[in-house]
Design an enzyme around this catalytic site. Sequence first.
Site, PDB file in Angstrom:
ATOM      1  N   GLU A  63      35.341  99.155   4.229  1.00 14.97           N
ATOM      2  CA  GLU A  63      36.153  97.960   3.995  1.00 14.97           C
ATOM      3  C   GLU A  63      36.767  98.008   2.607  1.00 14.97           C
ATOM      4  O   GLU A  63      37.912  97.628   2.405  1.00 14.97           O
ATOM      5  CB  GLU A  63      35.289  96.714   4.055  1.00 14.97           C
ATOM      6  CG  GLU A  63      34.807  96.377   5.420  1.00 14.97           C
ATOM      7  CD  GLU A  63      33.821  95.237   5.301  1.00 14.97           C
ATOM      8  OE1 GLU A  63      34.080  94.206   5.882  1.00 14.97           O
ATOM      9  OE2 GLU A  63      32.804  95.401   4.611  1.00 14.97           O
ATOM     10  N   MET A  90      23.636  90.080   6.172  1.00 14.75           N
ATOM     11  CA  MET A  90      22.508  90.416   5.300  1.00 14.75           C
ATOM     12  C   MET A  90      22.728  90.126   3.811  1.00 14.75           C
ATOM     13  O   MET A  90      21.889  90.511   2.995  1.00 14.75           O
ATOM     14  CB  MET A  90      22.143  91.897   5.506  1.00 14.75           C
ATOM     15  CG  MET A  90      21.773  92.210   6.952  1.00 14.75           C
ATOM     16  SD  MET A  90      21.441  93.953   7.264  1.00 14.75           S
ATOM     17  CE  MET A  90      19.931  94.204   6.352  1.00 14.75           C
ATOM     18  N   GLU A  91      23.842  89.502   3.437  1.00 15.26           N
ATOM     19  CA  GLU A  91      24.115  89.347   2.001  1.00 15.26           C
ATOM     20  C   GLU A  91      24.639  87.985   1.550  1.00 15.26           C
ATOM     21  O   GLU A  91      24.386  87.554   0.420  1.00 15.26           O
ATOM     22  CB  GLU A  91      25.168  90.393   1.543  1.00 15.26           C
ATOM     23  CG  GLU A  91      24.776  91.835   1.711  1.00 15.26           C
ATOM     24  CD  GLU A  91      25.044  92.361   3.106  1.00 15.26           C
ATOM     25  OE1 GLU A  91      25.859  91.758   3.835  1.00 15.26           O
ATOM     26  OE2 GLU A  91      24.429  93.378   3.484  1.00 15.26           O
ATOM     27  N   ASP A 142      29.542  92.749  16.394  1.00 15.27           N
ATOM     28  CA  ASP A 142      28.575  92.916  17.489  1.00 15.27           C
ATOM     29  C   ASP A 142      28.012  91.546  17.820  1.00 15.27           C
ATOM     30  O   ASP A 142      28.250  90.585  17.095  1.00 15.27           O
ATOM     31  CB  ASP A 142      27.453  93.886  17.063  1.00 15.27           C
ATOM     32  CG  ASP A 142      26.802  93.451  15.764  1.00 15.27           C
ATOM     33  OD1 ASP A 142      27.185  93.979  14.701  1.00 15.27           O
ATOM     34  OD2 ASP A 142      25.953  92.535  15.790  1.00 15.27           O
ATOM     35  N   GLY A 196      27.020  89.861  12.897  1.00 18.87           N
ATOM     36  CA  GLY A 196      26.704  89.741  14.317  1.00 18.87           C
ATOM     37  C   GLY A 196      27.012  88.312  14.757  1.00 18.87           C
ATOM     38  O   GLY A 196      26.595  87.359  14.100  1.00 18.87           O
TER      39      GLY A 196
HETATM   40  N1  ADE Z   1      26.084  92.833  10.122  1.00 20.24           N
HETATM   41  C1  ADE Z   1      26.809  93.151  11.218  1.00 20.24           C
HETATM   42  N2  ADE Z   1      26.110  92.968  12.345  1.00 20.24           N
HETATM   43  C2  ADE Z   1      24.900  92.516  11.957  1.00 20.24           C
HETATM   44  C3  ADE Z   1      23.732  92.177  12.650  1.00 20.24           C
HETATM   45  N3  ADE Z   1      23.675  92.272  13.973  1.00 20.24           N
HETATM   46  N4  ADE Z   1      22.657  91.773  11.937  1.00 20.24           N
HETATM   47  C4  ADE Z   1      22.721  91.697  10.589  1.00 20.24           C
HETATM   48  N5  ADE Z   1      23.791  92.027   9.879  1.00 20.24           N
HETATM   49  C5  ADE Z   1      24.878  92.437  10.554  1.00 20.24           C
END
Ligand code: ADE
Length: 248
Positions: free
Chosen positions: A12, A192-193, A216, A78
């Site tokens: 990115e 996650m951030e 996803d 996600g």
């Molecule tokens: N970033 C992208 N997809 C994710 C997921 N399924 N879990 C945590 N961080 C993500």
Amino acid sequence: MTTAILSALQEEQSSLLQHLQRPRRTMHAGRVFWQGDWHGRPVVLALSGIGKVAAATTATALVERFGVARIVFTGVAGGVGDGVQVGDVVVAHDYVQHDMDASPLFPRWELPGYARTRLRCDTALTAMLLEAASAYVQSATGQFDSKLVAGQPRAHRGLIASGDRFVCAAQEVQNLRTALTSAGHEVLAVEMEGAAVAQVCHDYGLPFAAMRTISDRADDSAHVDFPAFVNTVATRYAEHIIQGFLQK
Ligand code: ADE
């Protein structure tokens, strides 16, 4: 007024770097920071690193060393909310740390010392980012392989949950959603951030906004979809949406 643009992934960031005029590279705290101008505005680009601690370190360095006035995050997530599909964008209204649990000392998900569970994003920046995201997803319809983005992508605004886990099981999503929803937290996406950066911005009193392209559905197919999506779709989304945002 310098704007920091944080990305979670190298792919990115590469698409953003091409736009930087007069790029200057600095190594600090084991990270690379790129200073320059974009649309005549001073910006610093950095990788957050993966996970909450890495992201908090990067955000702190942006404030302390580079004196940024606001932080904008671009990344993937996600999708867990109803109707939040791969190829959609979620702009954060606020954040929760889904792995924070200091109970019974503090209520589940409450940030100890902050007397709150959710961290709010800046209203004005968030509105600008949502406008840029909505405009881009409309123009992007049909541009991508339908195996990666099916149908008309949408831009959503809502709660994002961060935690130090890549969520990739439908049962885990269901447990997470059920628990958070029962406490009044309707989550649209997991990553996650973001919540860590939101917390650092809260501490320093800086405006923060975040957009996440849904890569996803955080279910059992999450790991299969991920690399192809990041390389072809997420990079384009980040580039165009940040460009639209900086023009406002
Ligand atoms: N970033 C992208 N997809 C994710 C997921 N399924 N879990 C945590 N961080 C993500």
